[in-house]
Design an enzyme around this catalytic site. Structure first.
Site, PDB file in Angstrom:
ATOM      1  N   GLU A 193       6.530   0.686 -40.867  1.00  0.00           N
ATOM      2  CA  GLU A 193       6.705  -0.710 -40.439  1.00  0.00           C
ATOM      3  C   GLU A 193       5.594  -1.619 -40.969  1.00  0.00           C
ATOM      4  OE1 GLU A 193       7.843  -1.293 -36.299  1.00  0.00           O
ATOM      5  OE2 GLU A 193       8.028   0.873 -36.080  1.00  0.00           O
ATOM      6  N   GLU A 206      14.877   5.487 -37.675  1.00  0.00           N
ATOM      7  CA  GLU A 206      14.823   5.647 -36.218  1.00  0.00           C
ATOM      8  C   GLU A 206      15.968   4.883 -35.593  1.00  0.00           C
ATOM      9  OE1 GLU A 206      11.276   4.533 -34.203  1.00  0.00           O
ATOM     10  OE2 GLU A 206       9.940   5.615 -35.559  1.00  0.00           O
TER      11      GLU A 206
END
Length: 426
Positions: A118, A228
């Site tokens: 991220e 995810e």
């Protein structure tokens, strides 16, 4: 409801040849817990669950050794704090690849190297180094004639301003999302009027938003992998929809969708195989933030399943036993307070109390000598007031009622006499 899927990561810049991809489901193996099974026990559990892939958040050498010979495809990761160094030096990239790939490959079936986690949602100083670091890692792999390890990075969904309509992913459109639409059981479809594509679930909509956004940037053919996705099995009183019923429903239907043959893909990419990792393997009790952060697991910390699930996708949905009622699907409308948990460590509590009272905004003014909440003089009583006051004043800025596990939400008003504890209303 979109917040429950905020941890979906889409691995972009991921070019995967058709021979390398399959519909096997993967799991995320995180270890932010002080009560989790050993790596050996974990890998044995993953094997028994028939998981086809496993995603690590670093390149732990013990775990990579344990995965040797298991036939499980592995995704390993370059930590964010190594990106700038690797971007500036091919020698650093070569050293990383030697230590974290070549020392285990091909016995351990490493298939993805994710450069950072991220990155675009965090420290902007790393951004310029991300693609150069990816290129250097790829150069090192090429130099060793390794063609089946793909280099990518993970992007959180907050890199997009909006996810609907998918063809206008950069618009400022906002809307309410029905629970059933998010849980793959929606009866009311949504149509993107720019493309006439019809959406039956939220995940497809989010994926196509990324696809259209990349297309606008001039990259129409990059494959996606879902790094995810999942649903929390428990949450705070103000977290709607976080329960075992919804978690089991989401993950079971996700597996069914991803393992269907021939592959379904998305409306924008019908028939595409999209590698997918469920978040996560375990509930992890040391994750900070709201309670949902600690309850994304398929398994409890002792390794037992929270609910029945077949990762292979072979078990019919109709064969599962009834789930416990979803009692948190309706928002709680009353007041909430933040209190010290029973048995809290006094030394840690003292530090947390000092922190809460040091944040300004008159958070602890009522605890000063002679003020309405000074008596009784009790660290636990004072800490509960400070936690409630802090949460009330800074909740809009992201404050939670957690304090490293020292606090919990309560519906019981702890106010006494002249001492009124501040509250929050979801």
């Amino acid at each position: 409801m979109a917040a429950l899927l905020a941890t979906i990561l889409l691995s972009s810049l991921l070019l995967v040849y058709s021979a390398d991809i399959s519909g096997k489901i993967g799991v995320n193996y995180g270890w932010k817990g002080n009560n989790l099974p050993s790596p050996y026990q974990t890998i044995e559990t993953v094997r028994s669950m028939n998981a086809g892939r496993i995603k690590l958040y670093d390149s732990d050498h013990e775990i990579l050794k344990l995965l040797s010979g298991t036939n499980i495809h592995v995704s390993t990761m370059v930590p964010n704090n190594d990106i700038i160094r690797i971007a500036s030096s091919q020698a650093a990239a070569e050293q990383w690849v030697q230590s974290n790939v070549l020392d285990f490959y091909p016995g351990t079936m490493i298939r993805f190297v994710l450069v950072g986690n991220e990155v675009l949602s965090h420290d902007g100083r790393i951004w310029p180094s991300l693609v150069p670091a990816m290129r250097r890692i790829k150069n090192s792999l090429n130099a060793h004639d390794i063609k089946n390890v793909k280099v990518s990075t993970s992007l959180a969904m907050n890199v997009l301003q909006s996810t609907f309509p998918p063809s206008s992913a950069w618009s400022s459109n906002s809307r309410n999302i029905r629970l059933d639409f998010a849980l793959f059981r929606g009866t009311a479809n949504q149509t993107d009027h720019n493309t006439s594509l019809v959406y039956t679930n939220l995940l497809d909509q989010m994926l196509d938003s990324v696809i259209f956004a990349m297309r606008k940037l001039g990259y129409p053919d990059i494959r996606l992998a879902v790094g995810e996705t999942g649903w929390p099995n428990a949450g705070d009183m103000d977290q709607v929809g976080a329960n075992i019923n919804n978690a089991a429903t989401y993950n079971r239907k996700l597996i069914q969708k991803r393992t269907t043959k021939p592959p379904i893909g998305t409306p924008a990419r019908p028939g595409a195989v999209i590698p997918t990792f469920i978040s996560s393997l375990y509930d992890e009790n040391q994750r900070a933030g709201p309670t949902t952060e600690r309850h994304w697991g398929l398994l409890r910390s002792n390794g037992t399943p929270i609910y029945d699930i077949d990762i292979s996708g072979k078990r019919p949905l109709s064969s599962y036993k009834p789930l416990p009622a979803a009692r948190t699907n309706v928002p709680y409308r009353g007041k909430l307070w933040c209190e010290v948990v029973p048995g809290a460590n006094a030394a840690n509590l003292s530090s947390a109390l000092s922190y809460a009272c040091s944040q300004g905004n008159q958070t602890c003014a009522a605890l000063n000598p002679g003020q309405q909440c000074y008596e009784p003089v009790s660290m636990f009583r004072h800490a509960s007031y400070a936690f409630s006051s802090y949460w009330s004043k800074f909740r809009k800025q992201g404050a939670t009622c957690y304090f490293n596990g020292l606090a919990r939400q309560t519906r019981r008003n702890p106010s006494r006499g002249r001492c009124n504890f501040p509250s929050v209303t979801p």
